[in-house]
Design a protein around this motif. Structure first.
Motif, short mmCIF file in Angstrom:
data_model
loop_
_atom_site.label_atom_id
_atom_site.label_comp_id
_atom_site.label_asym_id
_atom_site.label_seq_id
_atom_site.Cartn_x
_atom_site.Cartn_y
_atom_site.Cartn_z
N ARG A 1 4.07 5.02 -26.89
CA ARG A 1 5.14 5.77 -26.23
C ARG A 1 6.49 5.07 -26.41
NH1 ARG A 1 4.00 6.77 -20.11
NH2 ARG A 1 2.08 7.53 -21.08
N GLN A 2 6.51 3.75 -26.27
CA GLN A 2 7.76 3.01 -26.41
C GLN A 2 8.30 3.11 -27.83
OE1 GLN A 2 7.38 -1.17 -25.51
NE2 GLN A 2 9.56 -1.58 -25.79
N LEU A 3 7.45 2.95 -28.83
CA LEU A 3 7.90 3.04 -30.22
C LEU A 3 8.32 4.46 -30.58
CD1 LEU A 3 5.24 0.74 -31.91
CD2 LEU A 3 7.68 0.27 -31.69
N ARG A 4 7.63 5.46 -30.04
CA ARG A 4 8.00 6.85 -30.32
C ARG A 4 9.39 7.15 -29.79
NH1 ARG A 4 3.44 9.36 -28.67
NH2 ARG A 4 4.19 9.65 -26.55
N LEU A 5 9.72 6.63 -28.61
CA LEU A 5 11.06 6.85 -28.05
C LEU A 5 12.12 6.12 -28.87
CD1 LEU A 5 10.31 6.58 -24.21
CD2 LEU A 5 10.83 8.64 -25.54
N ILE A 6 11.79 4.93 -29.37
CA ILE A 6 12.74 4.19 -30.20
C ILE A 6 13.04 4.97 -31.48
CG2 ILE A 6 13.05 2.09 -31.58
CD1 ILE A 6 11.47 0.57 -29.47
N ILE A 7 12.01 5.51 -32.11
CA ILE A 7 12.21 6.30 -33.33
C ILE A 7 12.98 7.57 -33.02
CG2 ILE A 7 11.00 7.57 -35.15
CD1 ILE A 7 8.74 5.51 -34.92
N LEU A 8 12.66 8.21 -31.89
CA LEU A 8 13.31 9.46 -31.54
C LEU A 8 14.81 9.28 -31.32
CD1 LEU A 8 12.91 12.48 -30.82
CD2 LEU A 8 12.54 11.76 -28.45
N HIS A 9 15.22 8.15 -30.77
CA HIS A 9 16.63 7.89 -30.47
C HIS A 9 17.33 7.11 -31.58
CE1 HIS A 9 15.01 8.46 -26.25
NE2 HIS A 9 15.98 9.35 -26.32
N GLY B 1 14.14 -4.89 -36.91
CA GLY B 1 13.73 -3.84 -37.83
C GLY B 1 14.17 -2.48 -37.34
N PHE B 2 14.09 -1.51 -38.24
CA PHE B 2 14.45 -0.12 -37.92
C PHE B 2 13.22 0.75 -38.16
CE2 PHE B 2 16.25 4.07 -38.90
CZ PHE B 2 17.09 4.24 -37.81
N PRO B 3 12.47 1.13 -37.11
CA PRO B 3 11.25 1.92 -37.31
C PRO B 3 11.56 3.37 -37.64
CG PRO B 3 11.66 1.62 -34.98
CD PRO B 3 12.74 0.85 -35.70
N GLU C 1 -6.88 2.42 -36.62
CA GLU C 1 -5.79 1.62 -36.08
C GLU C 1 -4.47 2.34 -36.26
OE1 GLU C 1 -7.03 -3.06 -36.40
OE2 GLU C 1 -6.33 -2.08 -38.23
N TRP C 2 -3.53 2.05 -35.35
CA TRP C 2 -2.17 2.58 -35.44
C TRP C 2 -1.28 1.58 -36.17
CZ3 TRP C 2 -0.18 7.25 -34.51
CH2 TRP C 2 -0.91 8.15 -33.72
N TYR C 3 -0.35 2.12 -36.97
CA TYR C 3 0.62 1.31 -37.71
C TYR C 3 2.02 1.84 -37.40
CZ TYR C 3 -3.16 -0.57 -40.62
OH TYR C 3 -4.29 -1.21 -41.08
N VAL C 4 2.99 0.93 -37.36
CA VAL C 4 4.39 1.33 -37.29
C VAL C 4 5.03 0.96 -38.63
CG1 VAL C 4 5.03 -0.87 -36.17
CG2 VAL C 4 6.59 1.09 -36.06
N LEU C 5 5.69 1.94 -39.24
CA LEU C 5 6.41 1.72 -40.50
C LEU C 5 7.87 1.49 -40.17
CD1 LEU C 5 4.79 4.54 -42.68
CD2 LEU C 5 3.91 2.27 -42.13
N TRP C 6 8.44 0.41 -40.71
CA TRP C 6 9.81 0.07 -40.37
C TRP C 6 10.52 -0.57 -41.55
CZ3 TRP C 6 10.84 -5.40 -39.87
CH2 TRP C 6 9.70 -6.19 -39.89
N TYR C 7 11.85 -0.50 -41.49
CA TYR C 7 12.70 -1.05 -42.55
C TYR C 7 13.27 -2.38 -42.08
CZ TYR C 7 16.85 -1.65 -45.50
OH TYR C 7 17.81 -2.15 -46.34
N ALA D 1 13.69 -2.48 -27.57
CA ALA D 1 14.63 -1.60 -28.24
C ALA D 1 15.95 -2.31 -28.49
CB ALA D 1 14.84 -0.34 -27.42
N GLN D 2 16.56 -2.04 -29.63
CA GLN D 2 17.83 -2.63 -30.02
C GLN D 2 18.77 -1.51 -30.42
OE1 GLN D 2 18.53 -5.96 -29.98
NE2 GLN D 2 20.63 -5.69 -30.68
#
Length: 281
Positions: free
Chosen positions: A86-94, A115-117, A128-134, A154-155
Protein backbone atom coordinates in the motif's frame (compact mmCIF):
# COMPACT_ATOMS: atom_id res chain seq x y z
CA UNK A 1 -26.06 -15.81 -30.75
CA UNK A 2 -26.47 -14.54 -34.31
CA UNK A 3 -24.35 -12.00 -36.15
CA UNK A 4 -26.63 -9.02 -35.43
CA UNK A 5 -26.63 -9.75 -31.69
CA UNK A 6 -22.84 -9.89 -31.70
CA UNK A 7 -22.64 -6.54 -33.53
CA UNK A 8 -25.08 -4.95 -31.08
CA UNK A 9 -23.18 -6.27 -28.05
CA UNK A 10 -19.88 -5.03 -29.49
CA UNK A 11 -21.29 -1.54 -30.11
CA UNK A 12 -22.78 -1.43 -26.62
CA UNK A 13 -19.50 -2.51 -24.96
CA UNK A 14 -17.57 0.05 -27.04
CA UNK A 15 -19.85 2.88 -25.89
CA UNK A 16 -19.60 1.73 -22.27
CA UNK A 17 -15.80 1.74 -22.49
CA UNK A 18 -15.82 5.24 -23.96
CA UNK A 19 -17.91 6.54 -21.03
CA UNK A 20 -15.72 4.82 -18.45
CA UNK A 21 -18.41 2.39 -17.25
CA UNK A 22 -17.66 -1.20 -16.31
CA UNK A 23 -20.16 -4.07 -16.36
CA UNK A 24 -19.75 -7.27 -14.37
CA UNK A 25 -21.68 -10.51 -14.13
CA UNK A 26 -23.30 -12.07 -11.07
CA UNK A 27 -20.58 -14.76 -11.03
CA UNK A 28 -17.87 -12.08 -10.96
CA UNK A 29 -19.62 -10.27 -8.09
CA UNK A 30 -19.95 -13.52 -6.14
CA UNK A 31 -16.26 -14.32 -6.77
CA UNK A 32 -15.23 -10.84 -5.59
CA UNK A 33 -17.29 -11.22 -2.41
CA UNK A 34 -15.52 -14.53 -1.72
CA UNK A 35 -12.13 -12.87 -2.27
CA UNK A 36 -12.98 -10.13 0.24
CA UNK A 37 -13.29 -12.82 2.90
CA UNK A 38 -9.67 -13.85 2.34
CA UNK A 39 -7.32 -12.72 5.17
CA UNK A 40 -5.03 -10.97 2.63
CA UNK A 41 -7.86 -8.58 1.67
CA UNK A 42 -7.45 -6.65 4.95
CA UNK A 43 -3.76 -6.16 4.19
CA UNK A 44 -4.20 -5.20 0.54
CA UNK A 45 -7.17 -2.79 0.91
CA UNK A 46 -7.75 0.14 3.22
CA UNK A 47 -10.61 -0.17 5.76
CA UNK A 48 -12.64 2.48 3.91
CA UNK A 49 -12.34 0.68 0.55
CA UNK A 50 -13.07 -2.69 2.15
CA UNK A 51 -16.26 -1.43 3.84
CA UNK A 52 -17.42 0.24 0.63
CA UNK A 53 -17.00 -2.97 -1.38
CA UNK A 54 -18.75 -4.99 1.32
CA UNK A 55 -21.74 -2.63 1.14
CA UNK A 56 -21.84 -2.84 -2.67
CA UNK A 57 -21.85 -6.66 -2.58
CA UNK A 58 -24.15 -7.05 0.41
CA UNK A 59 -27.01 -8.52 -1.62
CA UNK A 60 -24.94 -11.00 -3.62
CA UNK A 61 -25.00 -14.75 -3.06
CA UNK A 62 -22.00 -16.54 -1.61
CA UNK A 63 -19.82 -18.57 -3.99
CA UNK A 64 -19.30 -21.79 -2.04
CA UNK A 65 -16.55 -23.58 -3.93
CA UNK A 66 -16.25 -26.24 -1.24
CA UNK A 67 -19.60 -27.63 -2.38
CA UNK A 68 -18.12 -28.99 -5.61
CA UNK A 69 -14.33 -28.70 -5.18
CA UNK A 70 -12.14 -30.89 -2.98
CA UNK A 71 -8.66 -29.64 -2.12
CA UNK A 72 -6.05 -32.29 -1.41
CA UNK A 73 -2.32 -32.34 -0.66
CA UNK A 74 -2.25 -28.60 -0.11
CA UNK A 75 1.19 -27.06 0.40
CA UNK A 76 1.91 -24.32 2.89
CA UNK A 77 0.25 -21.13 1.68
CA UNK A 78 2.08 -17.82 1.88
CA UNK A 79 0.28 -14.50 1.95
CA UNK A 80 -0.14 -12.97 -1.51
CA UNK A 81 -0.06 -9.51 0.06
CA UNK A 82 2.77 -7.56 1.69
CA UNK A 83 2.75 -4.74 4.29
CA UNK A 84 4.72 -2.44 1.98
CA UNK A 85 2.37 -2.80 -1.00
CA UNK A 86 0.00 0.00 0.00
CA UNK A 87 2.81 2.43 0.85
CA UNK A 88 4.68 1.79 -2.41
CA UNK A 89 1.48 2.00 -4.45
CA UNK A 90 0.77 5.46 -3.02
CA UNK A 91 4.34 6.57 -3.74
CA UNK A 92 4.01 5.49 -7.37
CA UNK A 93 0.55 7.05 -7.65
CA UNK A 94 1.82 10.46 -6.47
CA UNK A 95 5.00 10.30 -8.64
CA UNK A 96 7.30 10.44 -5.62
CA UNK A 97 10.69 8.94 -4.96
CA UNK A 98 11.79 6.88 -1.98
CA UNK A 99 14.69 6.38 0.40
CA UNK A 100 15.22 2.66 0.85
CA UNK A 101 17.26 0.49 3.18
CA UNK A 102 17.40 -3.12 2.09
CA UNK A 103 19.32 -6.36 2.14
CA UNK A 104 21.49 -7.15 -0.87
CA UNK A 105 23.67 -10.10 -1.82
CA UNK A 106 26.41 -11.52 0.44
CA UNK A 107 24.47 -10.46 3.53
CA UNK A 108 25.23 -6.77 3.07
CA UNK A 109 22.76 -3.94 3.67
CA UNK A 110 22.26 -0.94 1.40
CA UNK A 111 21.44 2.18 3.40
CA UNK A 112 19.44 5.25 2.36
CA UNK A 113 19.37 4.46 -1.37
CA UNK A 114 17.36 6.96 -3.43
CA UNK A 115 15.15 5.69 -6.24
CA UNK A 116 12.09 6.51 -8.32
CA UNK A 117 9.61 3.58 -8.35
CA UNK A 118 7.33 3.08 -11.35
CA UNK A 119 5.79 -0.42 -11.14
CA UNK A 120 4.88 -3.27 -8.78
CA UNK A 121 5.08 -6.83 -10.14
CA UNK A 122 4.13 -10.21 -8.72
CA UNK A 123 6.02 -13.33 -9.80
CA UNK A 124 3.66 -16.29 -10.15
CA UNK A 125 6.65 -18.65 -10.17
CA UNK A 126 8.50 -17.36 -7.10
CA UNK A 127 5.31 -16.16 -5.31
CA UNK A 128 6.96 -12.85 -4.47
CA UNK A 129 6.31 -9.15 -5.00
CA UNK A 130 8.90 -6.92 -6.70
CA UNK A 131 9.18 -3.15 -6.95
CA UNK A 132 10.70 -1.81 -10.18
CA UNK A 133 12.51 1.49 -9.76
CA UNK A 134 14.94 3.82 -11.48
CA UNK A 135 18.29 4.62 -9.81
CA UNK A 136 19.43 8.09 -10.99
CA UNK A 137 22.81 7.55 -9.34
CA UNK A 138 23.63 4.65 -11.69
CA UNK A 139 21.17 5.48 -14.51
CA UNK A 140 19.77 1.94 -14.32
CA UNK A 141 16.45 0.18 -13.86
CA UNK A 142 16.43 -1.90 -10.69
CA UNK A 143 14.21 -4.70 -9.36
CA UNK A 144 13.96 -5.41 -5.62
CA UNK A 145 12.01 -8.04 -3.72
CA UNK A 146 9.71 -6.53 -1.14
CA UNK A 147 10.82 -8.98 1.54
CA UNK A 148 14.40 -7.69 1.05
CA UNK A 149 13.38 -4.13 1.98
CA UNK A 150 14.00 -3.18 5.62
CA UNK A 151 12.61 0.37 5.56
CA UNK A 152 11.26 2.70 2.87
CA UNK A 153 10.27 6.36 3.14
CA UNK A 154 8.60 8.61 0.58
CA UNK A 155 10.80 11.34 -0.89
CA UNK A 156 9.12 14.34 -2.62
CA UNK A 157 10.32 14.96 -6.18
CA UNK A 158 9.70 18.10 -8.22
CA UNK A 159 7.33 17.71 -11.16
CA UNK A 160 9.88 18.46 -13.89
CA UNK A 161 12.43 16.07 -12.35
CA UNK A 162 9.80 13.32 -12.07
CA UNK A 163 8.90 13.86 -15.73
CA UNK A 164 12.57 13.47 -16.63
CA UNK A 165 12.79 10.23 -14.68
CA UNK A 166 9.66 8.90 -16.41
CA UNK A 167 11.05 9.74 -19.84
CA UNK A 168 14.34 8.06 -19.00
CA UNK A 169 12.53 4.92 -17.78
CA UNK A 170 10.58 4.76 -21.04
CA UNK A 171 13.77 5.19 -23.09
CA UNK A 172 15.66 2.43 -21.26
CA UNK A 173 12.67 0.08 -21.42
CA UNK A 174 12.29 0.66 -25.16
CA UNK A 175 16.00 0.06 -25.69
CA UNK A 176 15.77 -3.29 -23.93
CA UNK A 177 13.03 -4.54 -26.26
CA UNK A 178 13.53 -6.68 -29.33
CA UNK A 179 11.24 -8.03 -32.05
CA UNK A 180 10.55 -11.68 -32.87
CA UNK A 181 8.63 -12.86 -35.93
CA UNK A 182 6.60 -16.04 -35.50
CA UNK A 183 4.96 -17.87 -38.40
CA UNK A 184 1.83 -19.98 -38.03
CA UNK A 185 1.89 -23.07 -40.23
CA UNK A 186 -0.99 -22.90 -42.76
CA UNK A 187 -2.62 -26.14 -41.57
CA UNK A 188 -3.07 -24.56 -38.13
CA UNK A 189 -4.50 -21.21 -39.25
CA UNK A 190 -7.81 -22.08 -37.59
CA UNK A 191 -6.02 -22.05 -34.22
CA UNK A 192 -4.82 -18.46 -34.60
CA UNK A 193 -6.89 -17.19 -31.65
CA UNK A 194 -5.33 -19.79 -29.35
CA UNK A 195 -1.83 -18.88 -30.53
CA UNK A 196 -2.47 -15.16 -30.06
CA UNK A 197 -3.78 -15.84 -26.56
CA UNK A 198 -0.51 -17.57 -25.67
CA UNK A 199 1.35 -14.31 -26.46
CA UNK A 200 -1.34 -11.95 -25.14
CA UNK A 201 1.01 -10.29 -22.64
CA UNK A 202 3.25 -8.85 -25.42
CA UNK A 203 2.78 -6.12 -27.98
CA UNK A 204 2.15 -7.72 -31.36
CA UNK A 205 1.15 -7.11 -34.94
CA UNK A 206 -0.42 -9.74 -37.18
CA UNK A 207 0.11 -9.91 -40.94
CA UNK A 208 -1.47 -12.34 -43.38
CA UNK A 209 0.55 -13.42 -46.43
CA UNK A 210 -2.11 -14.38 -48.93
CA UNK A 211 0.32 -15.95 -51.39
CA UNK A 212 1.60 -18.41 -48.76
CA UNK A 213 -1.64 -18.48 -46.73
CA UNK A 214 0.48 -17.84 -43.67
CA UNK A 215 0.00 -15.63 -40.61
CA UNK A 216 3.08 -13.79 -39.33
CA UNK A 217 3.04 -12.48 -35.76
CA UNK A 218 5.59 -9.80 -34.88
CA UNK A 219 6.16 -9.71 -31.12
CA UNK A 220 7.83 -6.85 -29.24
CA UNK A 221 9.46 -8.52 -26.24
CA UNK A 222 11.77 -7.34 -23.43
CA UNK A 223 15.07 -9.17 -23.59
CA UNK A 224 14.60 -10.66 -20.12
CA UNK A 225 11.41 -12.41 -21.32
CA UNK A 226 13.09 -14.58 -23.97
CA UNK A 227 12.79 -17.73 -21.87
CA UNK A 228 9.07 -17.15 -21.49
CA UNK A 229 8.68 -16.88 -25.28
CA UNK A 230 10.60 -20.15 -25.70
CA UNK A 231 8.37 -21.89 -23.16
CA UNK A 232 5.28 -20.81 -25.13
CA UNK A 233 6.86 -21.96 -28.39
CA UNK A 234 7.49 -25.40 -26.86
CA UNK A 235 3.91 -25.49 -25.61
CA UNK A 236 2.49 -24.69 -29.07
CA UNK A 237 4.72 -27.31 -30.67
CA UNK A 238 4.49 -27.83 -34.44
CA UNK A 239 1.85 -25.12 -34.90
CA UNK A 240 4.40 -22.29 -35.02
CA UNK A 241 8.02 -21.58 -35.84
CA UNK A 242 10.43 -18.68 -35.26
CA UNK A 243 11.16 -16.98 -38.57
CA UNK A 244 13.93 -14.47 -38.01
CA UNK A 245 15.64 -14.63 -34.59
CA UNK A 246 18.83 -16.69 -35.00
CA UNK A 247 19.59 -17.14 -31.29
CA UNK A 248 16.09 -18.33 -30.43
CA UNK A 249 16.02 -20.65 -33.46
CA UNK A 250 19.28 -22.26 -32.27
CA UNK A 251 17.92 -22.69 -28.75
CA UNK A 252 14.72 -24.29 -30.06
CA UNK A 253 16.78 -26.62 -32.26
CA UNK A 254 18.93 -27.55 -29.27
CA UNK A 255 15.84 -28.29 -27.17
CA UNK A 256 14.36 -30.47 -29.90
CA UNK A 257 17.64 -32.38 -30.30
CA UNK A 258 17.84 -33.08 -26.55
CA UNK A 259 14.23 -34.26 -26.49
CA UNK A 260 14.80 -36.63 -29.44
CA UNK A 261 18.02 -37.94 -27.88
CA UNK A 262 16.02 -39.33 -24.96
CA UNK A 263 14.23 -41.68 -27.36
CA UNK A 264 17.26 -42.70 -29.43
CA UNK A 265 18.27 -46.36 -29.58
CA UNK A 266 21.19 -46.79 -27.17
CA UNK A 267 21.83 -50.53 -27.59
CA UNK A 268 20.89 -52.11 -30.97
CA UNK A 269 21.40 -55.67 -29.58
CA UNK A 270 18.99 -55.08 -26.72
CA UNK A 271 16.47 -53.58 -29.15
CA UNK A 272 16.69 -56.63 -31.47
CA UNK A 273 16.28 -59.05 -28.53
CA UNK A 274 13.17 -57.18 -27.38
CA UNK A 275 11.77 -57.25 -30.94
CA UNK A 276 12.38 -61.02 -31.23
CA UNK A 277 10.69 -61.62 -27.88
CA UNK A 278 7.66 -59.61 -28.93
CA UNK A 279 7.40 -61.54 -32.23
CA UNK A 280 7.71 -64.85 -30.37
CA UNK A 281 4.86 -63.90 -28.05
Amino acid sequence: MNLFEKMFNYQMMTRLNETGLFTWTSQERAWLRMMLNHPAAREALSPVTLDKMYNMLNGEQDLNLQDYLTEKAKSEENSVSHPLLRQLRLIILHHQGFRMTGRVRNGRTSHDEFGFPYKLEYSMVKKEWYVLWYAPRFDKLMSTKLHSIVTVEAQPVELDIASGYTARIAAITEKRKTTITIEVLPEFNQELSRILYAFSCFEKQVEYLEAKQTYRIELTVPRNEMDYVLSKMRFLGKRVRIADHTVLRERMSETAAKALARYAEKDPDTHSECSNEVQHR
